[in-house]
Design an enzyme around this catalytic site. Structure first.
Site, short mmCIF file in Angstrom:
data_model
loop_
_atom_site.label_atom_id
_atom_site.label_comp_id
_atom_site.label_asym_id
_atom_site.label_seq_id
_atom_site.Cartn_x
_atom_site.Cartn_y
_atom_site.Cartn_z
N GLU A 18 -3.34 4.80 -7.25
CA GLU A 18 -2.08 5.33 -7.80
C GLU A 18 -1.81 4.96 -9.26
O GLU A 18 -0.71 4.51 -9.60
CB GLU A 18 -0.91 4.88 -6.91
CG GLU A 18 -1.06 5.32 -5.46
CD GLU A 18 0.04 4.83 -4.54
OE1 GLU A 18 0.86 3.99 -4.96
OE2 GLU A 18 0.08 5.30 -3.39
N GLU B 84 -5.43 9.07 3.46
CA GLU B 84 -4.21 8.53 4.11
C GLU B 84 -3.43 9.68 4.75
O GLU B 84 -2.23 9.84 4.52
CB GLU B 84 -3.35 7.78 3.09
CG GLU B 84 -4.09 6.67 2.37
CD GLU B 84 -3.21 5.85 1.43
OE1 GLU B 84 -1.97 5.90 1.53
OE2 GLU B 84 -3.78 5.14 0.58
C1 GLA Z 1 0.27 4.04 -0.27
C2 GLA Z 1 -0.81 2.99 -0.15
C3 GLA Z 1 -1.06 2.59 1.25
C4 GLA Z 1 0.20 2.41 2.05
C5 GLA Z 1 1.00 3.66 1.94
C6 GLA Z 1 2.22 3.55 2.83
O1 GLA Z 1 -0.22 5.30 -0.02
O2 GLA Z 1 -2.01 3.39 -0.75
O3 GLA Z 1 -1.76 1.39 1.27
O4 GLA Z 1 0.94 1.31 1.59
O5 GLA Z 1 1.35 3.83 0.60
O6 GLA Z 1 1.85 3.16 4.12
#
Ligand code: GLA
Length: 377
Positions: free
Chosen positions: A156, A262
């Site tokens: 990020e 994710e």
């Molecule tokens: C971000 C992070 C993850 C997690 C999510 C929320 O995407 O990369 O590690 O903390 O937020 O679960």
């Protein structure tokens, strides 16, 4: 004390149902010729889950990402004090069940202890922060060399607004090359590990353009980057399918693998479109319980199933570019989306709170095995 724990565990086991359906197909087998199907795992593994859920995880998935135990605050809470116990146990669990391991994450603006950025009362210098980053990455990646298959090296780093880079201490202190440096350190620690840049919303809009430019520049500079992770925290009824399709193709053309790292669908919707865990307060203001429409759960789950299937059809089309698709949580009750910006009962993943397969589970399997229908209850 031990007796109470046993009673508590028995109650949890009773609450989640008697077994976890050995009669259904498995995600990992259904997609065995295409890509791995991963899951995010909480730790300590033996305490976070009842045995049935561990059984479900081992049966359904062949790749895993730790939710928290490999983040900087978990691994090095103070300088040179490393706490590897939970990560060691997570790695051992995955190895025992033949699950590929994806390490997450080495450099992030969140869940990183403040000591990295301080030198006594002053901010760290660039040299000091680079030295600490080098030591952190060498210790963590080095420990799991040859066992952790791939790493989210930087998480990020792209700004949600008009800048290229997010305003973080990493960027402020080190400068634009903090990403490049982190990848070089990780490569030094394990030359055969696959190294990844991971972010949300990079599959569409301005963040897609920024990510494409940034990744292209890294490749042209010879930075050892192998893949890009599209987080895939999408929102129901707002999934940008054509853009996702295009983004996977364009990232792949740069010579990068593309992974969905994710994956979940916020089934209730939200006003804040990002997935920055620090973006929560903005969400709270816009989703007060009194203003939320009542939820018809069966309708919602059917709609979600259709949207999951559309996503997996795109992933399947790009199966040569994709190594794994990771679902962000084994069951709905475990998802961060139950808490993001306030407490809400959400329905983001493929198994429900009783560990039963949801309509979305069958629609995902149905993309590659159209004959599979939901067995009668
Ligand atoms: C971000 C992070 C993850 C997690 C999510 C929320 O995407 O990369 O590690 O903390 O937020 O679960």
């Amino acid at each position: 004390m031990v007796r109470w724990k046993a009673i508590l565990l028995a109650a949890v086991v009773a609450a989640i149902g008697e077994n976890t359906r050995a009669d259904i197909p498995t995600l990992k087998d259904a997609y065995a010729h295409d890509f791995q199907i991963g899951v995010c795992i909480s730790t300590p593994v033996d305490k976070a889950y009842p045995p049935q859920e561990l059984d479900l995880i081992a049966r359904q998935f062949n790749e895993a990402t730790p939710e928290n135990c490999m983040k900087p605050d978990a691994i090095e809470p103070s300088e040179n004090q490393f706490t590897f116990d939970e990560a060691d146990q997570f790695v051992a669990f995955c190895e025992q069940h033949h699950m590929a391991i994806h390490g997450h994450t080495l450099v992030w603006h969140s869940q990183t202890p403040p000591w990295f950025f301080k030198d006594g009362d002053k901010p760290s210098s660039r040299e000091l922060l680079l030295k600490r980053l080098h030591a952190h990455i060498l210790a963590e990646v080095g420990r799991y060399k040859g066992r952790v298959h791939s790493w989210d090296v930087v998480n990020e780093a792209i700004d949600d607004g008009t800048h290229l880079y997010r305003n973080t201490k990493w960027h402020k202190i080190i400068g634009d090359d903090f990403i490049e440096q982190a990848f070089r350190f990780a490569h030094e620690a394990d030359p055969s590990a696959e190294l990844q840049y991971n972010d949300y919303n990079i599959d569409s809009g301005p963040k897609f353009k920024k990510a494409l430019g940034m990744l292209k520049a890294l490749k042209e500079k010879g930075v050892p980057i192998d893949s890009v992770g599209i987080q895939g925290h999408w929102i129901i009824n707002e999934i940008p399918y054509p853009e996702i399709d295009k983004a996977i193709g364009e990232f792949n053309k740069l010579g990068l693998k593309v992974n969905i790292t994710e994956l979940d669908i916020d089934a209730l919707g939200r006003t804040y479109k990002g997935a920055d865990i620090n973006g929560g307060p903005r969400l709270v203001r816009t989703t007060r319980p009194s203003t939320r429409p009542a939820v018809n759960v069966p309708t919602l789950l059917d709609r979600e199933a259709v949207q999951y299937a559309k996503l997996f059809a795109i992933f399947h089309k790009h199966r040569d570019a994709i190594e794994y698709v990771t679902i962000w949580g084994a069951d709905d009750g475990r998802s961060w989306l139950n808490f993001f910006g306030g407490v809400r009962k959400n329905y983001p993943v493929l198994f429900d709170r009783a560990l039963q397969p949801k309509p979305a589970f069958f629609s995902v399997i149905g993309v590659v095995a159209p004959a599979t229908t939901q067995p009668a209850k």
